[in-house]
Design a protein around this motif. Structure first.
Motif, PDB file in Angstrom:
ATOM      1  N   GLU A 186       0.842  -1.200   0.000  1.00 51.16           N
ATOM      2  CA  GLU A 186       0.000   0.000   0.000  1.00 51.16           C
ATOM      3  C   GLU A 186       0.873   1.245   0.000  1.00 51.16           C
ATOM      4  N   PRO A 187       0.672   2.128  -0.972  1.00 51.79           N
ATOM      5  CA  PRO A 187       1.473   3.357  -1.021  1.00 51.79           C
ATOM      6  C   PRO A 187       1.091   4.313   0.107  1.00 51.79           C
ATOM      7  N   LEU A 188       2.048   5.145   0.467  1.00 56.01           N
ATOM      8  CA  LEU A 188       1.852   6.082   1.562  1.00 56.01           C
ATOM      9  C   LEU A 188       2.450   7.430   1.181  1.00 56.01           C
ATOM     10  N   ILE A 189       1.614   8.449   1.123  1.00 54.10           N
ATOM     11  CA  ILE A 189       2.111   9.801   0.863  1.00 54.10           C
ATOM     12  C   ILE A 189       2.950  10.229   2.058  1.00 54.10           C
TER      13      ILE A 189
ATOM     14  N   VAL B  98       5.751   9.683  -2.615  1.00 55.16           N
ATOM     15  CA  VAL B  98       5.141   8.436  -2.167  1.00 55.16           C
ATOM     16  C   VAL B  98       6.251   7.526  -1.650  1.00 55.16           C
ATOM     17  N   ASN B  99       6.126   7.109  -0.403  1.00 48.32           N
ATOM     18  CA  ASN B  99       7.147   6.265   0.213  1.00 48.32           C
ATOM     19  C   ASN B  99       8.551   6.858   0.049  1.00 48.32           C
ATOM     20  N   GLY B 100       8.617   8.169   0.230  1.00 49.66           N
ATOM     21  CA  GLY B 100       9.908   8.848   0.233  1.00 49.66           C
ATOM     22  C   GLY B 100      10.477   9.179  -1.126  1.00 49.66           C
ATOM     23  N   GLU B 101       9.748   8.885  -2.225  1.00 49.27           N
ATOM     24  CA  GLU B 101      10.262   9.138  -3.569  1.00 49.27           C
ATOM     25  C   GLU B 101       9.228   9.891  -4.399  1.00 49.27           C
TER      26      GLU B 101
ATOM     27  N   VAL C 229      -2.989   7.350   0.512  1.00 46.34           N
ATOM     28  CA  VAL C 229      -2.712   8.321  -0.544  1.00 46.34           C
ATOM     29  C   VAL C 229      -3.706   9.469  -0.444  1.00 46.34           C
ATOM     30  N   ARG C 230      -3.184  10.649  -0.396  1.00 47.03           N
ATOM     31  CA  ARG C 230      -4.028  11.846  -0.407  1.00 47.03           C
ATOM     32  C   ARG C 230      -3.566  12.740  -1.541  1.00 47.03           C
ATOM     33  N   ALA C 231      -4.162  13.912  -1.651  1.00 48.95           N
ATOM     34  CA  ALA C 231      -3.760  14.836  -2.709  1.00 48.95           C
ATOM     35  C   ALA C 231      -2.286  15.152  -2.583  1.00 48.95           C
ATOM     36  N   ALA C 232      -1.640  15.444  -3.713  1.00 51.56           N
ATOM     37  CA  ALA C 232      -0.212  15.739  -3.722  1.00 51.56           C
ATOM     38  C   ALA C 232       0.114  16.809  -2.700  1.00 51.56           C
TER      39      ALA C 232
END
Length: 313
Positions: free
Chosen positions: A99-102, A258-261, A300-303
């Motif tokens: 799962e991606p994480l902002i 996302v995840n530091g990148e 994940v949320r808005a940039a």
């Protein structure tokens, strides 16, 4: 991120203040630990909920080092979850991705999150057995000593050292190759989004390495490629085909950490519909991981959003 045995001293137990709630004080550390071990925002939040219940069921005054107690609790809960998850993932529909994480742009300063691990490294972690993964995360990511980890897992330090060495060798053999610097990655990301927005097949293919591979996780919930896609032409045509579908009408591509990148997220209104992370090698995108499973987009949320924190208990 290159993991290595730094030999730095282990975190010292912190003195407890009567006015401080240890669980709230170490919440980010506990969430980061669970997320690194599980690769799942939802599971990490569940683990924290269970840990909170366990913490409030004990005589807290008798716990000499609350931080160590809480990390041990989260570690063992995560180990149990990892063991059961292996069987579940054998029946997962299509490729499984974490799962991606902002994460905030200053994630490197968030020491308790230990530089949130990249999606690529989380995928490598999946190739470790549960105990190896837990030991690797505690030792290489969070810097605990073999003795401390042995205390968490009820294993002799010598055994933990052996497990750590085996896991480290495994990860080093499979870890992603060197990444582009921040400026280069930003340029590649902007060109990638422009090519996708404009439906420019040639421009998109120029950004992809000859050996590019794309994995797409829909979890059987939304339409997704159930097998990895290989080669610039195949991957580029598939991506542009996704953008051209009616279901993609109104999608907005934004860059986000996302995840530091630096990566790409797809938004429709305020709702995330996809997160695309990738490895860059020799100036081209080499491996793409496209998460579209709606049950895996909670982090994940808005940039520009902040890292996901567990909800209050």
């Amino acid at each position: 991120m290159e993991y290595r045995d730094t030999g730095r001293p282990s975190p010292a137990p912190e003195p407890r203040e009567a006015t401080t709630d240890p669980f709230a004080e170490h919440r980010r550390l506990l969430f980061g630990t669970a997320y690194h071990m599980l690769g799942s925002v939802v599971d990490a939040e569940d683990i924290l909920q269970d840990a909170w219940l366990k913490w409030h069921a004990v005589d807290q005054a008798s716990v000499e080092h609350p931080k160590s107690y809480l990390v041990r609790t989260v570690t063992n809960l995560a180990l149990n979850r990892l063991t059961s998850a292996r069987a579940t993932r054998e029946t997962y529909v299509g490729p499984w991705l974490p799962e991606p994480l902002i994460t905030p742009s200053n994630a490197v300063e968030e020491t308790e999150m230990a530089d949130t691990v990249s999606t690529a490294m989380l995928v490598v972690f999946e190739t470790l057995n549960p105990t190896e993964r837990v030991v690797f995360v505690l030792r290489e990511v969070f810097g605990y000593s073999y003795a401390e980890i042995g205390g968490f897992l009820d294993r002799p330090p010598a055994t933990v050292r052996q497990i750590s060495h085996r896991a480290r060798s495994h990860v080093q053999a499979r870890r992603p190759r060197f990444e582009a610097d921040d400026a280069a990655r930003e340029g590649i990301t902007e060109r990638f989004m422009a090519a996708c927005r404009g439906g420019d097949l040639n421009a998109l293919m120029e950004l992809l390495a000859p050996e590019v591979t794309l994995w797409n996780d829909g979890g059987g919930i939304v339409t997704a490629a159930r097998r990895p896609l290989h080669g610039p032409a195949h991957v580029a045509r598939w991506l542009l085909g996704v953008m051209a579908k009616p279901v993609s009408a109104g999608i907005r591509l934004e860059s986000a950490v996302v995840n530091g990148e630096l990566s790409v997220v797809g938004m429709i209104g305020d709702d995330p519909v996809g997160a695309l992370t990738y490895d860059v090698h020799d100036g081209r995108i080499e491996k793409i991981r496209f998460q579209v499973n709606p049950q895996k987009l909670g982090g994940v949320r808005a940039a520009g959003g902040a890292a996901s924190d567990p909800p209050p208990n």
